[in-house]
Design a protein around this motif. Structure first.
Motif, PDB file in Angstrom:
ATOM      1  N   VAL A 250     -10.205   2.075  -7.809  1.00  0.00           N
ATOM      2  CA  VAL A 250     -11.048   1.233  -6.970  1.00  0.00           C
ATOM      3  C   VAL A 250     -12.412   1.897  -6.822  1.00  0.00           C
ATOM      4  N   PRO A 251     -13.521   1.202  -7.104  1.00  0.00           N
ATOM      5  CA  PRO A 251     -14.851   1.811  -6.936  1.00  0.00           C
ATOM      6  C   PRO A 251     -15.063   2.242  -5.489  1.00  0.00           C
ATOM      7  N   PRO A 252     -15.646   3.421  -5.248  1.00  0.00           N
ATOM      8  CA  PRO A 252     -15.888   3.882  -3.878  1.00  0.00           C
ATOM      9  C   PRO A 252     -16.900   3.026  -3.159  1.00  0.00           C
ATOM     10  N   ALA A 253     -16.819   3.021  -1.819  1.00  0.00           N
ATOM     11  CA  ALA A 253     -17.742   2.216  -1.020  1.00  0.00           C
ATOM     12  C   ALA A 253     -19.180   2.703  -1.182  1.00  0.00           C
ATOM     13  N   GLU A 254     -19.350   4.015  -1.314  1.00  0.00           N
ATOM     14  CA  GLU A 254     -20.671   4.610  -1.521  1.00  0.00           C
ATOM     15  C   GLU A 254     -20.695   5.322  -2.868  1.00  0.00           C
TER      16      GLU A 254
ATOM     17  N   THR B 146      -5.545   0.589  -7.930  1.00  0.00           N
ATOM     18  CA  THR B 146      -4.938  -0.692  -7.605  1.00  0.00           C
ATOM     19  C   THR B 146      -4.431  -1.386  -8.858  1.00  0.00           C
ATOM     20  N   SER B 147      -3.592  -2.378  -8.649  1.00  0.00           N
ATOM     21  CA  SER B 147      -3.070  -3.175  -9.753  1.00  0.00           C
ATOM     22  C   SER B 147      -2.718  -4.563  -9.236  1.00  0.00           C
ATOM     23  N   GLN B 148      -2.812  -5.529 -10.119  1.00  0.00           N
ATOM     24  CA  GLN B 148      -2.362  -6.889  -9.833  1.00  0.00           C
ATOM     25  C   GLN B 148      -0.982  -7.028 -10.465  1.00  0.00           C
ATOM     26  N   PRO B 149       0.100  -6.894  -9.693  1.00  0.00           N
ATOM     27  CA  PRO B 149       1.444  -6.936 -10.276  1.00  0.00           C
ATOM     28  C   PRO B 149       1.681  -8.199 -11.089  1.00  0.00           C
TER      29      PRO B 149
ATOM     30  N   GLN C 161      -0.438  -7.854  -4.622  1.00  0.00           N
ATOM     31  CA  GLN C 161      -1.452  -6.824  -4.839  1.00  0.00           C
ATOM     32  C   GLN C 161      -0.863  -5.471  -4.485  1.00  0.00           C
ATOM     33  N   PHE C 162      -1.181  -4.455  -5.284  1.00  0.00           N
ATOM     34  CA  PHE C 162      -0.700  -3.104  -5.043  1.00  0.00           C
ATOM     35  C   PHE C 162      -1.886  -2.156  -4.946  1.00  0.00           C
ATOM     36  N   TYR C 163      -1.847  -1.261  -3.931  1.00  0.00           N
ATOM     37  CA  TYR C 163      -2.873  -0.239  -3.761  1.00  0.00           C
ATOM     38  C   TYR C 163      -2.201   1.112  -3.573  1.00  0.00           C
ATOM     39  N   CYS C 164      -2.759   2.140  -4.184  1.00  0.00           N
ATOM     40  CA  CYS C 164      -2.312   3.511  -3.978  1.00  0.00           C
ATOM     41  C   CYS C 164      -3.514   4.312  -3.481  1.00  0.00           C
TER      42      CYS C 164
ATOM     43  N   HIS D 124       0.838  -1.197   0.000  1.00  0.00           N
ATOM     44  CA  HIS D 124       0.000   0.000   0.000  1.00  0.00           C
ATOM     45  C   HIS D 124       0.872   1.245   0.000  1.00  0.00           C
ATOM     46  N   GLU D 125       0.451   2.249  -0.761  1.00  0.00           N
ATOM     47  CA  GLU D 125       1.038   3.583  -0.675  1.00  0.00           C
ATOM     48  C   GLU D 125      -0.070   4.568  -0.322  1.00  0.00           C
TER      49      GLU D 125
END
Length: 277
Positions: free
Chosen positions: A87-91, A100-103, A108-111, A56-57
Motif C-alpha cells: 500500500v503506498p504510504p500516506a506521505e 493488501t490484496s483483493q481476494p 479485501q485483505f490488509y496486512c 486485517h492482520e
C-alpha cells in the motif's frame, strides 16, 4: 495436538458465528492482532461469496514482509490472495506500513506492519489503511495481547473501541497461574524466557470477564479449552482426533485445558450469530 485442535475449533466457531450474516449488503470486518503465520484468512477467503468481508492482520514488519513473500511464492496461496501489493504510504517520505490484496472470492485483505504498542493514545493520529469504523468488527487476539503490559493491552482494545461503535472481541489466553499446575506452567514459560504480563492481572475467568465489561462490552461470555472440547466438539470428532494422536495422558490434558480460556464479548449491532453461542 488436542489443545491446538480445540482452540482452533472454538475460535473458528465464534468467527463463523460472527460471519453468519455476512453478505455484500451487510459487510463485516475482522482485525487479527499479532496474526503471524495464521492461515485462517486463506481458509475464510477460499469460501464462496466473501464480498462483504474486510480482513486485517497486524504484526511486526519482519513477520508481514515474510508473509508477503510466502504468498507471492506459493501458487496455492497466491490464488486466494492474488496480486498482493504494498500500500503506498500516506506521505512520500514515510515507509510503507501495509500490503493488501483483493481476494479471488471477493472482499479485501490488509496486512499491517505495525508494533501494537504504538496504537494506545493514537486514535486521532494513527490510521490503518482500509479500516472501516462503520461496520460490525471482530477484534481477534489469539495469545497476543498477553505479551503486552496490561496498560498496553487495554490501550489496544481502547484504540478500536473508541472508533468502532459496533465491536466484538475474542481473546484466547492462559489463566490460573497461582495453583500448582499454573505455577509449573509459568515456570516452564520463564525457562524459555517467555513472560505474559497480563497473566499477573487477569488470573481467573472472572478477571477476564471483568476486563471486557470494563472495556464497554455489553455481553461477555467465556469457556475454557476443556469446556470447548466437552461442549462444542462432537463425540465422532473427538474419536477421530484421538485416533490421530493416541493421547494417553488424559488427566494432564484436562489440567492444561482448564488453564486456557476463550473469552468473547460484543456491543452494538451485527452480532446476532454470537448471541446464539
Amino acid at each position: 495436538m488436542r489443545r491446538t485442535y480445540t482452540r482452533t475449533s472454538g475460535l473458528d466457531r465464534l468467527i463463523d458465528a460472527f460471519l453468519s450474516t455476512l453478505d455484500a449488503e451487510s459487510p463485516k470486518q475482522i482485525v487479527a492482532l499479532g496474526a503471524g503465520t495464521d492461515t485462517r484468512p486463506f481458509r475464510i477467503f477460499s469460501r464462496q461469496n466473501c464480498h462483504g468481508l474486510i480482513y486485517h492482520e497486524i504484526d511486526f514488519e519482519v513477520v508481514c514482509s515474510k508473509k508477503l513473500r510466502i504468498v507471492k511464492g506459493v501458487p496455492l496461496l497466491s490464488r486466494v490472495l492474488p496480486d498482493a501489493s504494498v500500500v503506498p504510504p500516506a506521505e512520500p517520505e514515510e515507509a510503507s506500513s501495509s500490503w493488501t490484496s483483493q481476494p479471488s472470492n471477493g472482499g479485501q485483505f490488509y496486512c499491517h506492519r505495525l508494533d501494537l504498542r504504538k496504537l494506545p493514545g493514537n486514535e486521532e493520529s494513527l490510521t490503518l489503511p482500509g479500516l472501516r469504523t462503520d461496520v460490525p468488527t471482530l477484534l481477534l487476539s489469539e495469545c497476543c495481547l498477553c505479551y503486552l503490559s496490561p496498560q498496553e493491552a487495554n490501550g489496544v482494545i481502547s484504540f478500536f473501541a473508541t472508533q468502532i461503535p459496533n465491536l466484538a472481541t475474542v481473546i484466547y489466553e492462559p489463566i490460573r497461574p497461582n495453583d500448582p499446575f499454573g505455577q509449573v506452567m509459568v515456570s516452564n514459560l520463564a525457562a524459555r524466557h517467555i513472560r505474559m504480563p497480563t497473566l499477573d492481572v487477569y488470573r481467573e475467568a472472572k478477571d477476564q470477564v471483568d476486563r471486557l465489561s470494563k472495556a464497554g462490552f455489553e455481553v461477555v461470555r467465556h469457556m475454557t479449552v476443556e469446556d470447548v472440547w466437552n461442549s462444542w466438539v462432537t463425540q465422532e470428532e473427538k474419536e477421530r482426533v484421538d485416533s490421530l494422536e493416541g493421547l494417553d495422558e488424559v488427566e494432564e490434558w484436562q489440567l492444561l485445558a482448564a488453564h486456557y480460556i476463550i473469552v468473547w464479548g460484543y456491543r452494538g449491532n451485527g452480532f446476532s450469530g454470537l448471541a446464539e453461542e
